[in-house]
Design an enzyme around this catalytic site. Structure first.
Site, PDB file in Angstrom:
ATOM      1  N   ILE A   9     109.253  51.393 126.655  1.00 31.73           N
ATOM      2  CA  ILE A   9     109.204  51.667 125.113  1.00 31.73           C
ATOM      3  C   ILE A   9     109.141  50.452 124.142  1.00 31.73           C
ATOM      4  CG2 ILE A   9     111.705  51.836 124.879  1.00 31.73           C
ATOM      5  CD1 ILE A   9     111.104  54.380 123.069  1.00 31.73           C
ATOM      6  N   SER A 123      94.776  51.769 134.570  1.00 31.02           N
ATOM      7  CA  SER A 123      93.984  50.826 133.850  1.00 31.02           C
ATOM      8  C   SER A 123      92.505  50.595 134.296  1.00 31.02           C
ATOM      9  CB  SER A 123      94.475  49.629 133.890  1.00 31.02           C
ATOM     10  OG  SER A 123      93.837  48.405 133.407  1.00 31.02           O
ATOM     11  N   GLU A 125      91.004  47.822 134.296  1.00 30.34           N
ATOM     12  CA  GLU A 125      90.959  46.771 135.178  1.00 30.34           C
ATOM     13  C   GLU A 125      90.957  47.151 136.556  1.00 30.34           C
ATOM     14  OE1 GLU A 125      91.955  43.276 135.423  1.00 30.34           O
ATOM     15  OE2 GLU A 125      90.679  43.331 133.398  1.00 30.34           O
ATOM     16  N   TYR A 147      97.082  41.790 139.280  1.00 32.64           N
ATOM     17  CA  TYR A 147      97.275  43.016 138.516  1.00 32.64           C
ATOM     18  C   TYR A 147      96.494  44.314 138.598  1.00 32.64           C
ATOM     19  CZ  TYR A 147      97.293  45.665 133.958  1.00 32.64           C
ATOM     20  OH  TYR A 147      97.483  46.949 133.053  1.00 32.64           O
ATOM     21  N   ASN A 176      90.723  49.090 127.415  1.00 34.28           N
ATOM     22  CA  ASN A 176      91.734  48.048 126.451  1.00 34.28           C
ATOM     23  C   ASN A 176      91.721  48.905 125.142  1.00 34.28           C
ATOM     24  OD1 ASN A 176      90.013  46.454 128.534  1.00 34.28           O
ATOM     25  ND2 ASN A 176      90.953  44.653 127.406  1.00 34.28           N
ATOM     26  N   ARG A 215      84.351  44.218 126.655  1.00 34.21           N
ATOM     27  CA  ARG A 215      85.420  44.960 126.843  1.00 34.21           C
ATOM     28  C   ARG A 215      85.048  46.266 126.081  1.00 34.21           C
ATOM     29  NH1 ARG A 215      86.568  42.370 130.346  1.00 34.21           N
ATOM     30  NH2 ARG A 215      88.497  41.597 131.206  1.00 34.21           N
TER      31      ARG A 215
HETATM   32  P1  NAP Z   1     103.267  45.640 127.187  1.00 30.91           P
HETATM   33  O1  NAP Z   1     102.968  45.497 125.373  1.00 30.91           O
HETATM   34  O2  NAP Z   1     103.126  44.371 127.848  1.00 30.91           O
HETATM   35  O3  NAP Z   1     104.529  46.433 127.326  1.00 30.91           O
HETATM   36  C1  NAP Z   1     105.034  46.396 128.707  1.00 30.91           C
HETATM   37  C2  NAP Z   1     106.364  46.910 128.697  1.00 30.91           C
HETATM   38  O4  NAP Z   1     106.907  47.180 130.285  1.00 30.91           O
HETATM   39  C3  NAP Z   1     107.465  46.173 127.914  1.00 30.91           C
HETATM   40  O5  NAP Z   1     108.112  47.293 127.119  1.00 30.91           O
HETATM   41  C4  NAP Z   1     108.251  45.622 128.956  1.00 30.91           C
HETATM   42  O6  NAP Z   1     109.428  45.268 128.623  1.00 30.91           O
HETATM   43  C5  NAP Z   1     108.194  46.459 130.039  1.00 30.91           C
HETATM   44  N1  NAP Z   1     108.562  46.063 131.338  1.00 30.91           N
HETATM   45  C6  NAP Z   1     108.010  45.011 132.052  1.00 30.91           C
HETATM   46  N2  NAP Z   1     108.662  44.692 133.140  1.00 30.91           N
HETATM   47  C7  NAP Z   1     109.599  45.927 133.157  1.00 30.91           C
HETATM   48  C8  NAP Z   1     110.654  46.174 134.179  1.00 30.91           C
HETATM   49  N3  NAP Z   1     110.610  45.219 135.249  1.00 30.91           N
HETATM   50  N4  NAP Z   1     111.377  47.479 134.178  1.00 30.91           N
HETATM   51  C9  NAP Z   1     111.222  47.963 132.953  1.00 30.91           C
HETATM   52  N5  NAP Z   1     110.401  47.531 131.877  1.00 30.91           N
HETATM   53  C10 NAP Z   1     109.501  46.596 132.070  1.00 30.91           C
HETATM   54  O7  NAP Z   1     102.070  46.583 127.543  1.00 30.91           O
HETATM   55  P2  NAP Z   1     101.203  47.738 126.588  1.00 30.91           P
HETATM   56  O8  NAP Z   1     100.022  47.022 126.328  1.00 30.91           O
HETATM   57  O9  NAP Z   1     102.014  48.595 125.987  1.00 30.91           O
HETATM   58  O10 NAP Z   1     100.711  48.702 127.744  1.00 30.91           O
HETATM   59  C11 NAP Z   1     101.539  49.908 128.372  1.00 30.91           C
HETATM   60  C12 NAP Z   1     100.931  50.178 129.858  1.00 30.91           C
HETATM   61  O11 NAP Z   1      99.618  50.608 129.979  1.00 30.91           O
HETATM   62  C13 NAP Z   1     101.379  49.279 130.815  1.00 30.91           C
HETATM   63  O12 NAP Z   1     101.535  49.578 132.075  1.00 30.91           O
HETATM   64  C14 NAP Z   1      99.727  48.419 130.951  1.00 30.91           C
HETATM   65  O13 NAP Z   1      99.569  48.076 132.275  1.00 30.91           O
HETATM   66  C15 NAP Z   1      98.954  49.710 130.809  1.00 30.91           C
HETATM   67  N6  NAP Z   1      97.807  49.506 130.198  1.00 30.91           N
HETATM   68  C16 NAP Z   1      97.428  48.948 129.062  1.00 30.91           C
HETATM   69  C17 NAP Z   1      96.219  48.904 128.412  1.00 30.91           C
HETATM   70  C18 NAP Z   1      96.188  47.998 127.200  1.00 30.91           C
HETATM   71  O14 NAP Z   1      94.869  47.993 126.786  1.00 30.91           O
HETATM   72  N7  NAP Z   1      97.011  47.940 126.228  1.00 30.91           N
HETATM   73  C19 NAP Z   1      95.240  49.403 129.096  1.00 30.91           C
HETATM   74  C20 NAP Z   1      95.446  50.065 130.241  1.00 30.91           C
HETATM   75  C21 NAP Z   1      96.560  49.927 130.758  1.00 30.91           C
HETATM   76  P3  NAP Z   1     109.882  43.768 127.748  1.00 30.91           P
HETATM   77  O15 NAP Z   1     109.553  44.232 126.104  1.00 30.91           O
HETATM   78  O16 NAP Z   1     111.243  43.771 128.120  1.00 30.91           O
HETATM   79  O17 NAP Z   1     109.039  42.813 128.201  1.00 30.91           O
HETATM   80  O1  G4F Z   2      92.844  40.403 125.982  1.00 28.41           O
HETATM   81  P1  G4F Z   2      93.104  40.225 127.673  1.00 28.41           P
HETATM   82  O2  G4F Z   2      93.732  39.216 128.118  1.00 28.41           O
HETATM   83  O3  G4F Z   2      92.987  41.589 128.436  1.00 28.41           O
HETATM   84  P2  G4F Z   2      92.368  42.134 129.932  1.00 28.41           P
HETATM   85  O4  G4F Z   2      92.531  41.032 130.781  1.00 28.41           O
HETATM   86  O5  G4F Z   2      91.078  42.919 129.701  1.00 28.41           O
HETATM   87  O6  G4F Z   2      93.680  43.237 130.221  1.00 28.41           O
HETATM   88  C1  G4F Z   2      94.217  44.053 129.172  1.00 28.41           C
HETATM   89  O7  G4F Z   2      93.637  45.365 129.095  1.00 28.41           O
HETATM   90  C2  G4F Z   2      93.589  46.090 130.466  1.00 28.41           C
HETATM   91  C3  G4F Z   2      92.527  46.998 130.360  1.00 28.41           C
HETATM   92  O8  G4F Z   2      91.383  46.675 130.857  1.00 28.41           O
HETATM   93  C4  G4F Z   2      95.004  46.419 130.765  1.00 28.41           C
HETATM   94  F1  G4F Z   2      95.265  47.074 131.894  1.00 28.41           F
HETATM   95  C5  G4F Z   2      95.907  45.164 130.651  1.00 28.41           C
HETATM   96  O9  G4F Z   2      97.263  45.512 130.826  1.00 28.41           O
HETATM   97  C6  G4F Z   2      95.665  44.266 129.378  1.00 28.41           C
HETATM   98  O10 G4F Z   2      96.225  45.000 128.428  1.00 28.41           O
HETATM   99  O11 G4F Z   2      91.363  39.645 128.081  1.00 28.41           O
HETATM  100  C7  G4F Z   2      90.313  40.155 127.541  1.00 28.41           C
HETATM  101  C8  G4F Z   2      89.100  39.405 128.029  1.00 28.41           C
HETATM  102  C9  G4F Z   2      89.114  38.656 129.467  1.00 28.41           C
HETATM  103  O12 G4F Z   2      87.996  38.821 130.125  1.00 28.41           O
HETATM  104  C10 G4F Z   2      89.453  37.245 129.236  1.00 28.41           C
HETATM  105  O13 G4F Z   2      88.829  36.208 130.158  1.00 28.41           O
HETATM  106  O14 G4F Z   2      89.091  38.347 127.135  1.00 28.41           O
HETATM  107  C11 G4F Z   2      88.785  37.166 128.078  1.00 28.41           C
HETATM  108  N1  G4F Z   2      89.503  35.876 127.114  1.00 28.41           N
HETATM  109  C12 G4F Z   2      88.805  35.023 126.520  1.00 28.41           C
HETATM  110  N2  G4F Z   2      89.474  34.072 125.984  1.00 28.41           N
HETATM  111  C13 G4F Z   2      90.621  35.577 126.992  1.00 28.41           C
HETATM  112  C14 G4F Z   2      90.596  34.555 126.121  1.00 28.41           C
HETATM  113  N3  G4F Z   2      91.741  36.485 127.168  1.00 28.41           N
HETATM  114  C15 G4F Z   2      92.929  35.998 126.847  1.00 28.41           C
HETATM  115  N4  G4F Z   2      94.161  36.646 127.082  1.00 28.41           N
HETATM  116  N5  G4F Z   2      92.980  34.623 126.263  1.00 28.41           N
HETATM  117  C16 G4F Z   2      92.070  34.197 125.782  1.00 28.41           C
HETATM  118  O15 G4F Z   2      92.194  33.001 125.460  1.00 28.41           O
END
Ligand code: NAP
Ligand code: G4F
Length: 326
Positions: A9, A123, A125, A147, A176, A215
């Site tokens: 959360i 995801s 990913e 991941y 994303n 993305r």
């Molecule tokens: P986020 O901002 O990184 O949030 C992750 C959450 O997980 C944080 O609240 C973190 O707590 C908690 N957490 C990490 N390790 C834990 C553990 N061992 N036990 C309990 N809680 C833990 O991620 P988000 O972007 O909101 O994404 C939410 C979910 O959707 C994740 O599972 C992510 O992999 C998935 N997802 C995200 C995207 C995206 O584009 N955002 C896309 C596809 C899937 P702390 O605050 O303490 O670190």
């Molecule tokens: O923003 P990113 O780190 O996101 P990524 O790797 O796509 O993962 C996120 O989306 C996933 C869903 O597809 C989630 F499951 C995952 O938890 C997370 O929320 O990177 C996006 C792209 C990558 O291709 C990376 O190589 O951006 C490219 N990139 C280029 N420069 C960078 C950077 N990424 C990061 N983090 N930092 C850079 O400086």
């Protein structure tokens, strides 16, 4: 009044989902892990309306106790080690939390109350080195990071508990999604914040990795609604959620810098330190099933998302600058 438990959360999605469920009249219980510093930045504005409890996806008994005590109708499992580069440097931890953590929660549900509905944050990913364009529910997975591999496990264990035990377990394969609440390490927020720092004269350049990665980027506030819709559907299933559009990191930079009257070419430096051992080059969704069966559609387009994020960071950086000056 239904009760929902949200793991993660304190994360980006957790905060938007909590707001959304409170608006629907839910009692919202949020699981946070123990920390020595405050982790309530994203939820402090709604904290008084939430029940916050401590638990950890590493710790099976904490999950069982939480379900026994709070008796949720729905569990949204958003907690994960979610930053892709960290999954190479902490591969085992990523597997423990992002993969096995899902089984721990599903086991807790099976033991305490198998009628609880379960949402797993899967995801895009998982598609990694894509074998089909665009990616849909039936596209085979080819993950490219620890991941991605962990998320594939989480997805399939969700399907397995649905099929083995009849648990209402849904898997949302979300592309994303971003927002002003995105962590600073993710590329969209890194760019938005970098633009604000440069525009306010606090930084001279922005160092990024692969600018050609593409993305399918949407707005997190839209995507949490799809999660809820999956648990209101008449049967548990897998759903791809995305915009159906793809853009490069370079395009993101162009719009973000352009929004404040700057040319990204003058500030962005491509730095191989940010390249990944194995890259996901292209993601683009086919969200037709979510449109058709859940009636879900995104409300924010790519340009609006970029501008929203830059505007928010411009304000934040300006405030910090004023505080320092005054
Ligand atoms: P986020 O901002 O990184 O949030 C992750 C959450 O997980 C944080 O609240 C973190 O707590 C908690 N957490 C990490 N390790 C834990 C553990 N061992 N036990 C309990 N809680 C833990 O991620 P988000 O972007 O909101 O994404 C939410 C979910 O959707 C994740 O599972 C992510 O992999 C998935 N997802 C995200 C995207 C995206 O584009 N955002 C896309 C596809 C899937 P702390 O605050 O303490 O670190
Ligand atoms: O923003 P990113 O780190 O996101 P990524 O790797 O796509 O993962 C996120 O989306 C996933 C869903 O597809 C989630 F499951 C995952 O938890 C997370 O929320 O990177 C996006 C792209 C990558 O291709 C990376 O190589 O951006 C490219 N990139 C280029 N420069 C960078 C950077 N990424 C990061 N983090 N930092 C850079 O400086």
């Amino acid at each position: 009044m239904p009760t929902a438990l949200i793991t993660g959360i304190s994360g980006q999605d957790g905060s938007y989902l909590a707001e959304f469920l409170l608006g629907k009249g839910y009692q919202v219980v949020g699981m946070v892990r123990r920390s020595s510093t405050s982790i309530y930045e994203r939820i402090e504005h709604i904290q008084d309306s939430l029940t916050i409890i401590q638990g950890d996806l590493h710790d099976q008994s904490s999950l069982v106790s939480i379900l026994e005590e709070h008796q949720p109708d729905e569990v949204y499992n958003l907690a994960a080690q979610s930053f892709v580069p960290t999954s190479w440097t902490q591969a085992i931890l990523t597997g423990e939390v992002t993969a096995l953590g899902v089984t721990r929660m599903l086991e807790a549900i099976r033991l305490v109350n198998p009628k609880i509905k379960f949402y797993q944050a899967s995801s895009s990913e998982m598609f990694g080195k894509v074998v089909e364009v665009p990616q849909r529910e039936t596209t085979p997975f080819y993950p490219r990071s620890p991941y991605g591999v962990a998320k594939v496990y989480g997805h399939w264990i969700t399907v397995n508990y649905r099929e083995s035990y009849g648990i209402f377990a849904a898997s949302g394969i979300l592309f994303n999604h971003e927002s002003p609440r995105r962590g600073l390490e993710f590329v969209t927020r890194k760019i938005a914040h970098g633009v604000a720092m440069i525009k306010h004269g606090l930084s001279k350049e922005l160092r990024l990795g692969n600018l050609e990665a593409r993305r399918d980027w949407g707005f997190a506030g839209d995507y949490v609604q799809a999660m809820w819709r999956m648990l209101q559907h008449d049967h548990p299933d897998n759903f791809v959620v995305g915009t159906g559009e793809t853009h490069s990191v370079r395009e993101f930079c162009e719009i973000a810098f352009g929004h404040v009257g700057l040319d990204y070419n003058e500030y962005v430096v491509e730095d191989p330190r940010f390249y990944r051992p194995a890259e996901v080059d292209l993601l683009i969704s086919d969200p037709a099933k979510a449109h058709r069966e859940l009636g879900w559609e995104p409300s924010i387009n790519f340009r609006q998302l970029v501008e929203m994020m830059v505007d928010a960071d411009m304000k934040r950086v300006e405030q910090v600058k004023k505080q320092k000056q005054g």
